[in-house]
Motif scaffolding. Structure first.
Motif, PDB file in Angstrom:
ATOM      1  N   GLY A 383       0.664  -1.211  -0.060  1.00  0.00           N
ATOM      2  CA  GLY A 383      -0.011   0.001   0.054  1.00  0.00           C
ATOM      3  C   GLY A 383       0.773   1.199  -0.025  1.00  0.00           C
ATOM      4  N   ALA A 384       2.038   1.137  -0.270  1.00  0.00           N
ATOM      5  CA  ALA A 384       2.896   2.526  -0.299  1.00  0.00           C
ATOM      6  C   ALA A 384       2.713   3.217  -1.397  1.00  0.00           C
ATOM      7  CB  ALA A 384       4.264   1.927  -0.113  1.00  0.00           C
ATOM      8  N   VAL A 385       2.447   4.645  -1.418  1.00  0.00           N
ATOM      9  CA  VAL A 385       2.302   5.544  -2.558  1.00  0.00           C
ATOM     10  C   VAL A 385       3.191   6.553  -2.420  1.00  0.00           C
ATOM     11  CG1 VAL A 385       0.519   6.879  -3.651  1.00  0.00           C
ATOM     12  CG2 VAL A 385      -0.306   4.830  -2.688  1.00  0.00           C
ATOM     13  N   LEU A 386       3.719   6.755  -3.619  1.00  0.00           N
ATOM     14  CA  LEU A 386       4.829   7.822  -4.042  1.00  0.00           C
ATOM     15  C   LEU A 386       4.292   8.583  -5.138  1.00  0.00           C
ATOM     16  CD1 LEU A 386       7.064   9.407  -3.182  1.00  0.00           C
ATOM     17  CD2 LEU A 386       8.521   7.760  -4.357  1.00  0.00           C
ATOM     18  N   ARG A 387       4.002   9.897  -4.795  1.00  0.00           N
ATOM     19  CA  ARG A 387       3.496  10.809  -5.829  1.00  0.00           C
ATOM     20  C   ARG A 387       4.236  12.089  -6.199  1.00  0.00           C
ATOM     21  NH1 ARG A 387      -0.133  15.215  -5.596  1.00  0.00           N
ATOM     22  NH2 ARG A 387      -0.313  15.018  -3.652  1.00  0.00           N
ATOM     23  N   LEU A 388       4.637  11.955  -7.485  1.00  0.00           N
ATOM     24  CA  LEU A 388       5.250  13.244  -8.077  1.00  0.00           C
ATOM     25  C   LEU A 388       4.275  14.150  -9.069  1.00  0.00           C
ATOM     26  CD1 LEU A 388       7.907  14.939  -8.768  1.00  0.00           C
ATOM     27  CD2 LEU A 388       8.234  13.390 -10.572  1.00  0.00           C
ATOM     28  N   SER A 389       3.917  15.357  -8.529  1.00  0.00           N
ATOM     29  CA  SER A 389       3.182  16.355  -9.228  1.00  0.00           C
ATOM     30  C   SER A 389       3.840  17.613  -9.616  1.00  0.00           C
ATOM     31  CB  SER A 389       2.021  16.809  -8.003  1.00  0.00           C
ATOM     32  OG  SER A 389       0.947  17.771  -8.601  1.00  0.00           O
ATOM     33  N   ILE A 390       3.755  17.981 -10.866  1.00  0.00           N
ATOM     34  CA  ILE A 390       4.260  19.203 -11.477  1.00  0.00           C
ATOM     35  C   ILE A 390       3.205  19.799 -12.011  1.00  0.00           C
ATOM     36  CG2 ILE A 390       6.207  20.055 -12.730  1.00  0.00           C
ATOM     37  CD1 ILE A 390       7.785  17.646 -12.246  1.00  0.00           C
ATOM     38  N   ASP A 403       4.346  11.364  -0.064  1.00  0.00           N
ATOM     39  CA  ASP A 403       4.023   9.820   0.325  1.00  0.00           C
ATOM     40  C   ASP A 403       3.236   9.517   1.638  1.00  0.00           C
ATOM     41  OD1 ASP A 403       5.569   9.605   2.983  1.00  0.00           O
ATOM     42  OD2 ASP A 403       7.026  10.666   1.777  1.00  0.00           O
ATOM     43  N   ASN A 404       2.723   8.444   1.662  1.00  0.00           N
ATOM     44  CA  ASN A 404       1.888   8.087   2.717  1.00  0.00           C
ATOM     45  C   ASN A 404       2.556   7.281   3.660  1.00  0.00           C
ATOM     46  OD1 ASN A 404       2.103   5.706   1.205  1.00  0.00           O
ATOM     47  ND2 ASN A 404       0.034   5.114   1.276  1.00  0.00           N
ATOM     48  N   GLY A 405       3.736   7.532   3.987  1.00  0.00           N
ATOM     49  CA  GLY A 405       4.732   6.768   5.067  1.00  0.00           C
ATOM     50  C   GLY A 405       4.480   7.110   6.235  1.00  0.00           C
ATOM     51  N   ILE A 458       7.139  21.990   3.933  1.00  0.00           N
ATOM     52  CA  ILE A 458       6.934  20.586   4.163  1.00  0.00           C
ATOM     53  C   ILE A 458       5.739  20.289   5.214  1.00  0.00           C
ATOM     54  CG2 ILE A 458       8.018  18.804   5.522  1.00  0.00           C
ATOM     55  CD1 ILE A 458      10.918  19.833   4.683  1.00  0.00           C
ATOM     56  N   ARG A 459       4.919  19.576   4.678  1.00  0.00           N
ATOM     57  CA  ARG A 459       3.647  19.165   5.354  1.00  0.00           C
ATOM     58  C   ARG A 459       3.847  17.686   6.002  1.00  0.00           C
ATOM     59  NH1 ARG A 459       0.573  21.670   1.470  1.00  0.00           N
ATOM     60  NH2 ARG A 459      -0.283  19.560   0.781  1.00  0.00           N
ATOM     61  N   GLY A 463       3.262   9.318  11.281  1.00  0.00           N
ATOM     62  CA  GLY A 463       2.090   8.531  10.579  1.00  0.00           C
ATOM     63  C   GLY A 463       1.311   8.981   9.683  1.00  0.00           C
ATOM     64  N   GLU A 464       1.351  10.423   9.200  1.00  0.00           N
ATOM     65  CA  GLU A 464       0.550  10.906   8.469  1.00  0.00           C
ATOM     66  C   GLU A 464       1.165  11.039   7.008  1.00  0.00           C
ATOM     67  OE1 GLU A 464      -0.816  14.272  10.185  1.00  0.00           O
ATOM     68  OE2 GLU A 464      -1.990  13.373  11.803  1.00  0.00           O
ATOM     69  N   GLY A 465       2.248  10.664   6.774  1.00  0.00           N
ATOM     70  CA  GLY A 465       2.979  10.891   5.566  1.00  0.00           C
ATOM     71  C   GLY A 465       3.726  12.367   5.284  1.00  0.00           C
ATOM     72  N   THR A 466       4.204  12.466   4.347  1.00  0.00           N
ATOM     73  CA  THR A 466       5.211  13.730   4.095  1.00  0.00           C
ATOM     74  C   THR A 466       4.866  14.224   2.656  1.00  0.00           C
ATOM     75  OG1 THR A 466       6.734  13.111   5.573  1.00  0.00           O
ATOM     76  CG2 THR A 466       7.487  14.954   4.241  1.00  0.00           C
ATOM     77  N   THR A 467       4.468  15.609   2.555  1.00  0.00           N
ATOM     78  CA  THR A 467       4.475  16.345   1.390  1.00  0.00           C
ATOM     79  C   THR A 467       5.571  17.363   1.166  1.00  0.00           C
ATOM     80  OG1 THR A 467       2.006  15.888   1.219  1.00  0.00           O
ATOM     81  CG2 THR A 467       2.963  17.615  -0.147  1.00  0.00           C
ATOM     82  N   VAL A 468       6.413  17.428   0.349  1.00  0.00           N
ATOM     83  CA  VAL A 468       7.410  18.601   0.015  1.00  0.00           C
ATOM     84  C   VAL A 468       7.040  19.246  -1.029  1.00  0.00           C
ATOM     85  CG1 VAL A 468       9.719  19.067  -0.347  1.00  0.00           C
ATOM     86  CG2 VAL A 468       9.100  17.061   0.818  1.00  0.00           C
TER      87      VAL A 468
END
Length: 488
Positions: A383-390, A403-405, A458-459, A463-468
């Motif tokens: 269930g690991a998801v890594l998303r790249l948005s541009i 990511d949802n890590g 950086i949000r 346990g809630e994942g990370t968004t850069v």
């Protein structure tokens, strides 16, 4: 008060003072001259009356006694002149002392002129004896006129004496006062000249001394701060402002040198981390061809991807690249990770083609993706998801790596944000594996590359994942500018 205004005020003031002194002395002299002129006119008038009366007697002698008709015009001329002199005596200013004497003198002149006219008009009808008698009377009147004239001169001298003494005293006082005024104005001129020259030369001398100190490398010195609105005060303040600007430029140059030194250290570390990369690159090419010949196509593709990553690192690290190249490189990197983790990680890309034309330092996206895998989702079994948005937002490019890590601690997040501007120890030092560049290194390179005009957010939560989230400025668009990298 400006120097120009001072000159406009004080120099005309000094000229006015000098003009006043000159006018004062001129008026004093003119008053004395007018009194003397008036006195001399009265004396000359009496003398002229005596002279004209004698001329009349001579003409009467030639015309009446000698019977010379040619002398008649001269007789008439001198009688008319005597009449004009009588009119001037009427107009003379009189006082209690000379009023009666002048009146008698005028009457005596009138009697004499009447006697002379009568003799001239009746010369043909009169007998010789009567002519002689009349001539003697006229001659006697002429002598009286001369005597009275001399008496009038003596009277005028007597009357003028007190006035003359008073006038001389006034003239002496005026001359003394004039000398005092000249000395006073001269002293004021000297004092003003000293004050004006001192107010200009002293600050300029201090500026010269300050400039000499600066030329010796002493930038801690300052020019005197004059609390005046004149040109010298403005020059001093501008000079100090220039010194402040020089100090700021020196600080900026030191910062720039520090940044360049940091870049060189990064390049050195990067080179030290490469163990004969060209040999490794050639070896990977050989392995890929052998795998393809042996039918191991997946192994060959994986080796080709690793080879491409190595080529990208070798050829692009010291040059800026576009986001399009970074995305291609990131996809190659994720292709390798997909082979490693299989279905445990799902890689999602949301790419806006209009946002791929921005310049960026090489290896910007890969360290972020690697950090998300190593510190975020590597421990997840599924269930690991890594998303790249541009995407493009107005005139800026926005990049998100999410990511949802496991998320990160707030303290580490804050240290990562500060690492772009400060020398902060790597938050993940000694933890896991990384590319050697790291997230903090990426942030610092972005700050240097865009000169602080980028934004980094950086949000994250445990346990809630990370968004850069990265935002690049419009000045870095490849379509609008040819970006030049300074060793970043």
């Amino acid at each position: 008060m400006t120097i120009r205004l001072r000159l406009f005020i004080f120099i005309p003031l000094l000229v006015l003072l000098m003009s006043f002194v000159s006018y004062f002395l001129f008026e004093s002299s003119r008053s004395a001259q007018e009194s003397y002129h008036l006195f001399m006119n009265r004396i000359l008038l009496y003398k002229q009356v005596s002279r004209e009366s004698k001329e009349v007697m001579q003409d009467l002698n030639r015309y009446v006694i000698q019977v010379s008709a040619e002398s008649y015009p001269d007789l008439v001329f001198h009688l008319n002149s005597l009449h004009h002199l009588q009119d001037e005596l009427y107009r003379l200013e009189k006082n209690e002392t000379n009023a009666i004497a002048i009146g008698n003198y005028i009457n005596l002149m009138g009697t004499f002129m009447e006697q002379a006219w009568n003799m001239a008009e009746d010369t043909e009808t009169q007998e010789p004896k009567s002519k002689a008698s009349a001539y003697l009377q006229a001659d006697q009147l002429s002598r009286f006129i001369s005597e009275e004239g001399q008496a009038m001169v003596d009277l005028e001298l007597e009357n003028y004496r007190p006035l003359y003494e008073k006038l001389m005293k006034i003239t002496e006082d005026m001359n003394r006062l004039g000398v005092y005024l000249v000395i006073t104005v001269a002293l004021l001129s000297i004092l003003f000249s000293l004050w004006l020259s001192s107010s200009i030369s002293r600050p300029i001398l201090q500026l010269v001394l300050t400039a000499k100190q600066i030329s010796r490398g002493n930038l801690d010195t300052k020019a005197p701060e004059l609390q005046t609105g004149n040109e010298i005060g403005i020059l001093c303040r501008t000079f100090n402002h220039m010194i402040d600007n020089i100090q700021e430029l020196m600080v900026k140059n030191l910062e720039s040198l520090k940044k360049e030194r940091m870049v060189k250290e990064l390049e050195l570390k990067m080179l030290q981390s490469q163990i004969n990369p060209h040999f490794l690159f050639n070896t990977l090419n050989v392995i890929a061809k052998m795998a393809y010949i042996e039918g191991a196509e997946k192994t060959s593709d994986l080796t080709v991807s690793v080879s491409r990553l190595l080529r990208y690192n070798l050829q692009k690290l010291d040059h800026p690249v576009t986001l399009r190249e970074e995305v291609f490189h990131a996809e190659e990197y994720m292709a390798i990770q997909k082979e490693r983790f299989g279905d445990r990680i799902r890689f999602i890309t949301e790419i806006d083609e209009e946002a791929l034309g921005w310049w960026t330092p090489c290896l910007t996206l890969q360290p972020l993706l690697e950090n998300a895998i190593v510190h975020g989702i590597e421990h997840l079994e599924e269930g690991a998801v890594l998303r790249l948005s541009i995407r493009r937002k107005e005139d800026r490019a926005c990049i998100e790596v999410a990511d949802n890590g496991a998320g990160m601690d707030p303290e580490i997040r804050d240290r990562l944000i500060r690492s772009a501007r400060e020398d902060v120890q790597h938050p993940f030092s000694g933890k896991g594996k990384s590319s050697g560049l790291g997230t903090a290194n990426v942030f610092k390179r972005l700050h240097l590359f865009y000169d602080g005009s980028q934004t980094i957010e950086i949000r994250s939560g445990i346990g809630e994942g990370t968004t850069v989230r990265l935002t690049f400025p419009s000045s870095a668009r490849a379509e609008e500018t040819e970006w030049r990298c300074h060793g970043v």
